[in-house]
Design a protein around this motif. Sequence first.
Motif, PDB file in Angstrom:
ATOM      1  N   PRO A  35       0.831  -1.206   0.000  1.00 25.97           N
ATOM      2  CA  PRO A  35       0.000   0.000   0.000  1.00 25.97           C
ATOM      3  C   PRO A  35       0.864   1.254   0.000  1.00 25.97           C
ATOM      4  CG  PRO A  35      -0.003  -1.036   2.160  1.00 25.97           C
ATOM      5  CD  PRO A  35       0.715  -1.982   1.242  1.00 25.97           C
ATOM      6  N   LEU A  36       0.295   2.348  -0.444  1.00 23.83           N
ATOM      7  CA  LEU A  36       1.044   3.594  -0.587  1.00 23.83           C
ATOM      8  C   LEU A  36       1.589   4.099   0.740  1.00 23.83           C
ATOM      9  CD1 LEU A  36       2.056   5.806  -2.473  1.00 23.83           C
ATOM     10  CD2 LEU A  36      -0.153   6.965  -2.209  1.00 23.83           C
ATOM     11  N   HIS A  37       0.833   3.902   1.826  1.00 24.46           N
ATOM     12  CA  HIS A  37       1.316   4.433   3.101  1.00 24.46           C
ATOM     13  C   HIS A  37       2.597   3.725   3.545  1.00 24.46           C
ATOM     14  CE1 HIS A  37      -1.089   1.001   4.656  1.00 24.46           C
ATOM     15  NE2 HIS A  37      -0.239   1.019   5.684  1.00 24.46           N
ATOM     16  N   GLN A  38       2.816   2.505   3.077  1.00 26.62           N
ATOM     17  CA  GLN A  38       4.073   1.818   3.379  1.00 26.62           C
ATOM     18  C   GLN A  38       5.178   2.256   2.431  1.00 26.62           C
ATOM     19  OE1 GLN A  38       3.657  -2.442   3.616  1.00 26.62           O
ATOM     20  NE2 GLN A  38       2.047  -2.357   5.166  1.00 26.62           N
ATOM     21  N   LEU A  39       4.855   2.409   1.157  1.00 25.43           N
ATOM     22  CA  LEU A  39       5.866   2.832   0.178  1.00 25.43           C
ATOM     23  C   LEU A  39       6.410   4.211   0.505  1.00 25.43           C
ATOM     24  CD1 LEU A  39       4.308   1.604  -3.193  1.00 25.43           C
ATOM     25  CD2 LEU A  39       6.328   0.694  -2.043  1.00 25.43           C
ATOM     26  N   LYS A  40       5.527   5.147   0.861  1.00 25.24           N
ATOM     27  CA  LYS A  40       5.999   6.504   1.144  1.00 25.24           C
ATOM     28  C   LYS A  40       6.864   6.529   2.403  1.00 25.24           C
ATOM     29  CE  LYS A  40       2.378   8.353   4.147  1.00 25.24           C
ATOM     30  NZ  LYS A  40       1.359   9.393   4.371  1.00 25.24           N
ATOM     31  N   GLY A  41       6.690   5.515   3.286  1.00 30.70           N
ATOM     32  CA  GLY A  41       7.482   5.447   4.508  1.00 30.70           C
ATOM     33  C   GLY A  41       8.949   5.140   4.257  1.00 30.70           C
ATOM     34  N   ARG A  42       9.296   4.730   3.046  1.00 32.89           N
ATOM     35  CA  ARG A  42      10.702   4.485   2.722  1.00 32.89           C
ATOM     36  C   ARG A  42      11.474   5.800   2.564  1.00 32.89           C
ATOM     37  NH1 ARG A  42      10.814  -0.591  -1.553  1.00 32.89           N
ATOM     38  NH2 ARG A  42       9.093  -1.798  -0.657  1.00 32.89           N
ATOM     39  N   MET A  43      10.755   6.895   2.539  1.00 31.09           N
ATOM     40  CA  MET A  43      11.369   8.226   2.451  1.00 31.09           C
ATOM     41  C   MET A  43      10.956   9.029   3.671  1.00 31.09           C
ATOM     42  SD  MET A  43      10.384  11.123  -0.365  1.00 31.09           S
ATOM     43  CE  MET A  43      10.183  12.825   0.163  1.00 31.09           C
ATOM     44  N   LYS A  44      11.925   9.582   4.380  1.00 38.30           N
ATOM     45  CA  LYS A  44      11.635  10.379   5.567  1.00 38.30           C
ATOM     46  C   LYS A  44      11.581  11.855   5.183  1.00 38.30           C
ATOM     47  CE  LYS A  44      13.384  11.674  10.124  1.00 38.30           C
ATOM     48  NZ  LYS A  44      14.528  11.584  11.069  1.00 38.30           N
ATOM     49  N   MET A  45      10.386  12.427   5.275  1.00 37.64           N
ATOM     50  CA  MET A  45      10.230  13.855   5.002  1.00 37.64           C
ATOM     51  C   MET A  45      10.824  14.649   6.164  1.00 37.64           C
ATOM     52  SD  MET A  45       8.432  14.447   2.096  1.00 37.64           S
ATOM     53  CE  MET A  45       7.290  15.816   2.239  1.00 37.64           C
ATOM     54  N   LEU A  46      11.670  15.621   5.847  1.00 40.62           N
ATOM     55  CA  LEU A  46      12.271  16.443   6.887  1.00 40.62           C
ATOM     56  C   LEU A  46      11.390  17.642   7.207  1.00 40.62           C
ATOM     57  CD1 LEU A  46      16.078  16.538   5.998  1.00 40.62           C
ATOM     58  CD2 LEU A  46      14.832  14.944   7.461  1.00 40.62           C
ATOM     59  N   PRO A  47      11.341  18.055   8.476  1.00 41.24           N
ATOM     60  CA  PRO A  47      10.592  19.265   8.831  1.00 41.24           C
ATOM     61  C   PRO A  47      11.105  20.462   8.039  1.00 41.24           C
ATOM     62  CG  PRO A  47      11.233  18.061  10.804  1.00 41.24           C
ATOM     63  CD  PRO A  47      11.940  17.407   9.661  1.00 41.24           C
ATOM     64  N   LEU A  71       8.895  40.384  -1.079  1.00 39.85           N
ATOM     65  CA  LEU A  71       9.201  39.433  -0.008  1.00 39.85           C
ATOM     66  C   LEU A  71      10.501  38.694  -0.299  1.00 39.85           C
ATOM     67  CD1 LEU A  71       5.761  37.574   0.358  1.00 39.85           C
ATOM     68  CD2 LEU A  71       6.576  39.456   1.779  1.00 39.85           C
ATOM     69  N   ILE A  72      11.157  38.289   0.771  1.00 39.81           N
ATOM     70  CA  ILE A  72      12.194  37.270   0.671  1.00 39.81           C
ATOM     71  C   ILE A  72      11.739  36.100   1.528  1.00 39.81           C
ATOM     72  CG2 ILE A  72      14.545  36.645   1.325  1.00 39.81           C
ATOM     73  CD1 ILE A  72      15.460  39.362   0.444  1.00 39.81           C
ATOM     74  N   ARG A  73      11.675  34.932   0.912  1.00 42.05           N
ATOM     75  CA  ARG A  73      11.238  33.733   1.616  1.00 42.05           C
ATOM     76  C   ARG A  73      12.458  33.050   2.230  1.00 42.05           C
ATOM     77  NH1 ARG A  73       6.094  33.766  -0.268  1.00 42.05           N
ATOM     78  NH2 ARG A  73       5.750  34.237  -2.488  1.00 42.05           N
ATOM     79  N   VAL A  74      12.419  32.883   3.539  1.00 40.34           N
ATOM     80  CA  VAL A  74      13.498  32.220   4.267  1.00 40.34           C
ATOM     81  C   VAL A  74      13.022  30.827   4.640  1.00 40.34           C
ATOM     82  CG1 VAL A  74      14.943  32.251   6.322  1.00 40.34           C
ATOM     83  CG2 VAL A  74      14.345  34.407   5.187  1.00 40.34           C
ATOM     84  N   MET A  75      13.682  29.808   4.111  1.00 44.37           N
ATOM     85  CA  MET A  75      13.273  28.434   4.362  1.00 44.37           C
ATOM     86  C   MET A  75      14.446  27.638   4.930  1.00 44.37           C
ATOM     87  SD  MET A  75      13.272  25.050   3.297  1.00 44.37           S
ATOM     88  CE  MET A  75      13.787  25.007   1.588  1.00 44.37           C
ATOM     89  N   VAL A  76      14.177  26.882   5.984  1.00 48.93           N
ATOM     90  CA  VAL A  76      15.182  26.004   6.592  1.00 48.93           C
ATOM     91  C   VAL A  76      14.574  24.619   6.738  1.00 48.93           C
ATOM     92  CG1 VAL A  76      16.641  25.565   8.598  1.00 48.93           C
ATOM     93  CG2 VAL A  76      16.256  27.921   7.842  1.00 48.93           C
ATOM     94  N   GLU A  77      15.376  23.598   6.418  1.00 48.66           N
ATOM     95  CA  GLU A  77      14.975  22.197   6.596  1.00 48.66           C
ATOM     96  C   GLU A  77      16.006  21.494   7.467  1.00 48.66           C
ATOM     97  OE1 GLU A  77      12.676  20.354   2.808  1.00 48.66           O
ATOM     98  OE2 GLU A  77      14.730  20.992   2.439  1.00 48.66           O
TER      99      GLU A  77
END
Length: 447
Positions: free
Chosen positions: A358-370, A417-423
Amino acid sequence: MTRRYFGTDGIRGKVGEGVITPEFMLRLGYAAGKVLGVQKGGGRSRILIGKDTRVSGYMFEAALEAGLISAGVDVGLLGPMPTPAIAYLTRTFHAQAGIVISASHNPYQDNGIKFFSAEGGKLPDSVEQDIEAALELPMTTSADLGKAWRIDDAVGRYIEFCKASTPWGFSLEGISLVLDCGNGATYHIAPKVFRELGAEVSSIGVSPDGVNINLDCGSTKPQQLQKAVLEQGADLGIAFDGDGDRVLFVDRNGELVDGDQLLFTIAMHRQQFLGGCNGVVGTQMSNYGFELALRERQIPFARAKVGDRYVLERMRANGWALGGESSGHIICADATTTGDGIVSALQVLRAIRDFDEPLHQLKGRMKMLPQHMINVRLASRDGVLEHPDVTAAVASVEGELASRGRVLLRPSGTEPLIRVMVEGEDAAQVEQLAAQIATVVERAGGK
């Protein structure tokens, strides 16, 4: 020559304001006919027009049609069709160009124009500049007026094209889907594609009335879909945007699956089942966890500027077939010439079938960072990104993150604007570091 009308994704704005008026569309149709309506070897030129479901599309369709016909070009009318369908049908009918009337994921009050070349790709900048120059020409009626005809089998042709992007015998038998078509251009197409491939399908967002496109539905507002998937106990939900070139999924747990996660799933599938994945193009906004997950699997990754135009340019430069954005605009260049929500969804479903997970298991192989973003509004952005205090603050944060995170400072294309993004791996740290840089940016900009 400075471009006055065309942006990175055609011409777009609020109806009746700026250039988005019937008078402008009439002149644009004439100018496009003069520039694009050149048939090699003589013969009649033809240009196709399609649109999404917003009410202003009827008005602009008529104006463009009149301008093209007065320039001596034949016009094929497709009616409401997804943007990628116009790209495909332009090639199929050997037309000189295709025109899409759509403002994509924007509300109905907006509209716009997007052009496709005879090959089904975006027009080169030089051709757009020629069209802009031709807008200044006086309109004269051609001695040999064009004609218009309605292409009645356009929907059926495109449905078969989508199905043909999967292998012979591919079946969705036993899978239950909820589709959210956003009351947009896929409303009469997507349900048929997935049903004809054997899925059990229920649909929302399939009752367009001209003003409800993208209204609390579709890929930009997936809450209704998430609720429907849980209530129906469906295996998956699939959401399209108003013109059908973007797609997002909802897994059986009601969780949203974004474009980065879908791209990762397709890339994994190609690597394991289709002989390899030679590389993937993302954007500056693609999640760093996506990049790390591909790196772990030795799949090359490159970032382009935000926008499908830039993604496709980088894909071509690298000779890669896969790229896209976290918004769900995914390009499978070995299947079609532009982002296609339905085709991309089928590639994900093919991966689910072949992995038998299932997709919820497949997507778990990638860890999304905050990821944390702060929009810093400034009186002037001049020199801010190069200011020594800003560059020092960025270098300090990058050092703290080491190789497990990243920093991005990006000026807005439409606002001061300047967009400041940190991961990074720690959400609290990411938020604190983004605020740290934003404070320096504010000082440097004299806010």
